[in-house]
Design a protein around this motif. Structure first.
Motif, short mmCIF file in Angstrom:
data_model
loop_
_atom_site.label_atom_id
_atom_site.label_comp_id
_atom_site.label_asym_id
_atom_site.label_seq_id
_atom_site.Cartn_x
_atom_site.Cartn_y
_atom_site.Cartn_z
N THR A 5 -29.71 54.24 11.45
CA THR A 5 -30.97 54.97 11.35
C THR A 5 -32.12 53.97 11.51
O THR A 5 -32.02 52.82 11.09
CB THR A 5 -31.12 55.70 10.00
OG1 THR A 5 -31.20 54.74 8.93
CG2 THR A 5 -29.96 56.64 9.76
N THR A 11 -32.80 58.60 7.81
CA THR A 11 -31.81 58.51 6.72
C THR A 11 -31.84 59.77 5.86
O THR A 11 -30.81 60.30 5.47
CB THR A 11 -32.06 57.25 5.86
OG1 THR A 11 -31.85 56.11 6.69
CG2 THR A 11 -31.12 57.18 4.67
N ASP A 35 -26.54 47.43 -1.13
CA ASP A 35 -27.49 46.64 -1.91
C ASP A 35 -28.76 47.41 -2.24
O ASP A 35 -29.03 48.45 -1.64
CB ASP A 35 -27.88 45.38 -1.12
CG ASP A 35 -26.69 44.42 -0.99
OD1 ASP A 35 -25.74 44.52 -1.80
OD2 ASP A 35 -26.74 43.60 -0.06
N GLY A 37 -32.30 48.63 -1.91
CA GLY A 37 -33.13 48.78 -0.72
C GLY A 37 -32.36 49.20 0.52
O GLY A 37 -32.94 49.35 1.60
N GLY A 39 -31.02 52.04 1.08
CA GLY A 39 -31.36 53.41 1.49
C GLY A 39 -30.59 54.52 0.78
O GLY A 39 -30.66 55.68 1.18
N GLU A 106 -24.97 56.47 -7.16
CA GLU A 106 -25.32 55.13 -6.67
C GLU A 106 -24.66 54.09 -7.57
O GLU A 106 -24.54 54.30 -8.77
CB GLU A 106 -26.84 54.95 -6.67
CG GLU A 106 -27.53 55.96 -5.75
CD GLU A 106 -29.03 55.70 -5.60
OE1 GLU A 106 -29.44 54.53 -5.51
OE2 GLU A 106 -29.79 56.69 -5.57
P1 ADP Z 1 -31.55 52.01 -2.60
O1 ADP Z 1 -31.50 53.31 -3.34
O2 ADP Z 1 -30.32 51.77 -1.76
O3 ADP Z 1 -31.85 50.84 -3.49
P2 ADP Z 1 -34.01 53.04 -1.49
O4 ADP Z 1 -33.64 54.28 -0.74
O5 ADP Z 1 -34.59 53.19 -2.83
O6 ADP Z 1 -32.72 52.08 -1.54
O7 ADP Z 1 -35.01 52.16 -0.65
C1 ADP Z 1 -34.94 52.02 0.74
C2 ADP Z 1 -36.26 51.46 1.19
O8 ADP Z 1 -36.17 51.07 2.55
C3 ADP Z 1 -37.37 52.48 1.10
O9 ADP Z 1 -38.54 51.82 0.70
C4 ADP Z 1 -37.49 53.01 2.51
O10 ADP Z 1 -38.79 53.44 2.83
C5 ADP Z 1 -37.15 51.77 3.32
N1 ADP Z 1 -36.55 52.06 4.64
C6 ADP Z 1 -36.97 51.53 5.80
N2 ADP Z 1 -36.19 51.94 6.83
C7 ADP Z 1 -35.27 52.76 6.28
C8 ADP Z 1 -34.16 53.49 6.83
N3 ADP Z 1 -33.84 53.46 8.14
N4 ADP Z 1 -33.42 54.21 5.98
C9 ADP Z 1 -33.70 54.23 4.67
N5 ADP Z 1 -34.70 53.57 4.08
C10 ADP Z 1 -35.49 52.83 4.88
#
Ligand code: ADP
Ligand code: MG
Length: 142
Positions: A5, A11, A35, A37, A39, A106
């Motif tokens: 994505t 996503t 990890d 961040g 997604g 998660e």
């Molecule tokens: P996790 O729950 O795995 O720790 P999050 O979903 O909270 O991750 O955070 C993902 C971060 O990455 C968000 O700030 C989102 O805006 C950013 N992001 C950038 N590109 C994408 C992508 N392709 N898919 C998902 N999140 C993305």
């Protein structure tokens, strides 16, 4: 199945691919690995559009429940075991058994011994700022 994505929105939309499901013997359980961040939460937030709800990250509460009415599913559970390694107080086994529950977890690897074999695993990987790799262990059916 492997996906790339290129935005948060892509996503969020991806979760719709696994929603062609119906209740079975147990809850529908998805374990989201990757990890910080990567997604995982973003993916679950894609359900906001589907169920017309607002999803808040459960990190500090471990578990959040949302009432839904979807193909026989009545409860959406969003669970986050970040820095947690026990399921104490969650009545976790009972949640996993109820066919009316749709459950996204998660950091499930932190409580791996409590994750049932019927759970489906989805792997998230950060590739660069806006790009993520997402791998479904299970086949999706739409
Ligand atoms: P996790 O729950 O795995 O720790 P999050 O979903 O909270 O991750 O955070 C993902 C971060 O990455 C968000 O700030 C989102 O805006 C950013 N992001 C950038 N590109 C994408 C992508 N392709 N898919 C998902 N999140 C993305
Ligand atoms: Mg998260």
């Amino acid at each position: 199945m492997k996906y790339i994505t290129n935005s948060e929105k892509e996503t969020r939309n991806l979760i719709k691919k696994i929603l062609n499901i119906s209740p079975s013997q147990n809850a529908a359980v998805y374990v989201l690995e990757g990890d910080l961040g990567a997604g995982k939460t973003t993916f679950v937030k894609g359900l906001e559009d589907v169920f017309n709800i607002q999803i808040k990250s459960p990190t500090f509460n471990i578990i959040k429940r949302y009432q839904i009415d979807y193909k026989g599913f009545k409860n959406l559970y969003h669970i986050d075991f970040y820095r947690v390694n026990s399921v104490e107080g969650l009545d976790f086994e009972k949640l996993l058994k109820d066919p009316q529950n749709l459950i996204f977890i998660e950091w499930g690897s932190n409580v791996k011994k409590y994750i049932p074999s019927f759970a489906k695993w989805i792997y998230f990987k950060y590739l660069d700022k806006n790009t993520r790799e997402i791998i479904y262990e299970a086949e999706e059916n739409n």
